[in-house]
Design an enzyme around this catalytic site. Structure first.
Site, mmCIF file in Angstrom:
data_model
loop_
_atom_site.group_PDB
_atom_site.id
_atom_site.type_symbol
_atom_site.label_atom_id
_atom_site.label_comp_id
_atom_site.label_asym_id
_atom_site.label_seq_id
_atom_site.Cartn_x
_atom_site.Cartn_y
_atom_site.Cartn_z
ATOM 1 N N ARG A 111 73.409 27.521 -1.431
ATOM 2 C CA ARG A 111 73.311 26.335 -2.304
ATOM 3 C C ARG A 111 73.259 26.712 -3.792
ATOM 4 O O ARG A 111 72.622 26.016 -4.580
ATOM 5 C CB ARG A 111 72.056 25.506 -1.977
ATOM 6 C CG ARG A 111 72.056 24.854 -0.626
ATOM 7 C CD ARG A 111 73.128 23.783 -0.488
ATOM 8 N NE ARG A 111 72.897 22.957 0.693
ATOM 9 C CZ ARG A 111 73.207 23.317 1.934
ATOM 10 N NH1 ARG A 111 73.799 24.466 2.180
ATOM 11 N NH2 ARG A 111 72.941 22.503 2.946
ATOM 12 N N SER A 137 69.072 16.703 2.109
ATOM 13 C CA SER A 137 67.912 17.601 2.117
ATOM 14 C C SER A 137 67.286 17.597 0.727
ATOM 15 O O SER A 137 67.968 17.852 -0.260
ATOM 16 C CB SER A 137 68.339 19.036 2.423
ATOM 17 O OG SER A 137 68.939 19.123 3.679
ATOM 18 N N GLU A 144 66.081 21.148 -3.571
ATOM 19 C CA GLU A 144 67.523 21.385 -3.569
ATOM 20 C C GLU A 144 68.158 20.352 -4.493
ATOM 21 O O GLU A 144 69.174 20.595 -5.143
ATOM 22 C CB GLU A 144 68.066 21.220 -2.146
ATOM 23 C CG GLU A 144 69.473 21.743 -2.001
ATOM 24 C CD GLU A 144 70.402 20.824 -1.258
ATOM 25 O OE1 GLU A 144 71.604 21.089 -1.287
ATOM 26 O OE2 GLU A 144 69.951 19.828 -0.676
#
Ligand code: EPU
Length: 332
Positions: free
Chosen positions: A159, A229, A325
């Site tokens: 990510r 998320s 995130e």
């Protein structure tokens, strides 16, 4: 095109207005609008990974609306395709699947757009978008020159990418060049995908399975506000992972680069008893604890208070610190 006081769409459903909003359909248009764009700057994609901590962003929000897809070359093994940064990610996946090209199908139904997908290195079901990226074409907003980055130069990690770093933010993604396989190549290591029987194994079947799995666990942004998320899965030392495993033998753990171990944040939050927990108008999603949701009318303060409570609770129980995130946008 320059707009003033324009609402910025975000899947969390939070109020966010940009003092200045620039939507561009080409590099030329972006170059033309840059001189009239007050700072600070924020480049957004589909608004699916953002949390506006303040209802107004006083600088400039940029949005790439380049939405062409073109085939650049094709041989017996692969096809090279360029997609504008503004192409809706799942439209691109569907397009690849329809053409019989392999590599994007596990990333079906991820919200957002192609440009942001390349910045965040989106991932799901054992695949990451970096695996199919050939290069990322950008505009350097300091030199006002176009610059292409090979996959290696993009500095991809879990990510993360160079474009998310301080030094990389000045590069706005214009388009992304992908390499997809024309020869069958499936990536079925992930739990739910292992169950597809081989006679019915097709690209469309994988896409359908991914969509069904996502729909069963993740909220539809049209129905319930969220940014997918909320936290990243934390990566810890092998020593820490072993001590946790001794105490929690059923804890999911996955190998990560450099001998580190990736833990499942969703599992830990769930184990803290927080799945389905509500605080004011914000909640921990009842089907997937890694997702924080806006149950209707939540403020950013309510969501951030819940996020901090989750971080503190997980830290107290497991001694592991979770990091968002989601990109939290401070006041512009
Ligand atoms: N788990 C629980 N309880 C929960 C959630 C998860 O016990 O409430 C357990 C699961 O049973 C499983 C493990 O935790 O053993 C991992 O769960 P899951 O496979 O659902 O994936 P995840 O690690 O929670 C990541 C991505 C998702 C992606 C899925 C599937 C991140 C931050 N999230 O979630 O991506 O869809 O894997 O590959 O890496 C996103 O980034 O927005 C996103 C949704």
């Amino acid at each position: 095109m320059i707009y003033k006081d324009k609402p910025v769409y975000n899947t969390f459903g939070l109020e966010a207005v940009a003092g200045t909003y620039v939507e561009y359909c080409s590099a030329e248009e972006l170059l033309r609008d840059i001189p009239d764009a007050p700072r600070p700057w924020l480049h957004v994609g589909g608004g699916s990974n953002l949390l506006f901590a303040h209802p107004r962003f006083e600088g400039t929000v940029f949005h790439n609306a380049m939405n062409a897809i073109e085939v650049l070359s094709e041989d017996e093994e692969s096809v090279v395709v360029r997609a504008g940064g503004g192409v809706v990610w799942d439209f691109f996946v569907q397009w690849c699947v329809n053409h019989g090209w392999y590599g994007a199908e596990n990333l079906s139904l991820i919200p957002g757009e192609v440009g942001a997908a390349a910045v965040q290195n989106i991932g799901a079901y054992g695949a990451e978008v970096k695996d199919i990226i050939e290069r990322v074409e950008t505009l350097d907003t300091e030199t006002l020159r176009e610059r292409a980055f090979s996959r290696e130069e993009c500095g991809y990690g879990y990510r993360s990418s160079f474009f998310k770093s301080e030094a990389g933010r000045r590069f706005f993604v214009l388009s992304v060049v992908f390499r997809l396989s024309v020869v069958p190549k499936f990536n079925l290591g992930y739990g739910a995908l292992k169950d597809i029987d081989s006679p019915s194994l097709t690209l469309a079947a994988v896409r359908e399975k991914v969509i069904a799995t996502r729909e069963a666990k993740l909220p539809d942004p049209e129905q319930i506000g969220s940014a997918g998320s909320f936290f990243m899965n934390p990566v810890v030392s092998r020593q820490k992972a072993e001590s946790l495993l001794a105490e929690y033998p059923d804890m999911p753990q996955y190998p990560a680069p450099d001998g580190m171990v990736k833990l499942s944040a969703g599992w830990m939050i769930d184990r803290c008893g927080l799945k389905g927990y509500l605080r004011a108008n914000a909640g921990v999603y009842e089907k997937q604890a890694l997702v924080l949701v806006n149950l209707g009318g939540a403020t950013s303060e309510e969501i951030l208070a819940l996020a901090n409570q989750v971080i503190d609770t997980v830290r107290d129980k497991f001694g592991v610190t979770l990091h968002p995130e989601v990109q939290i946008i401070k006041k512009g």
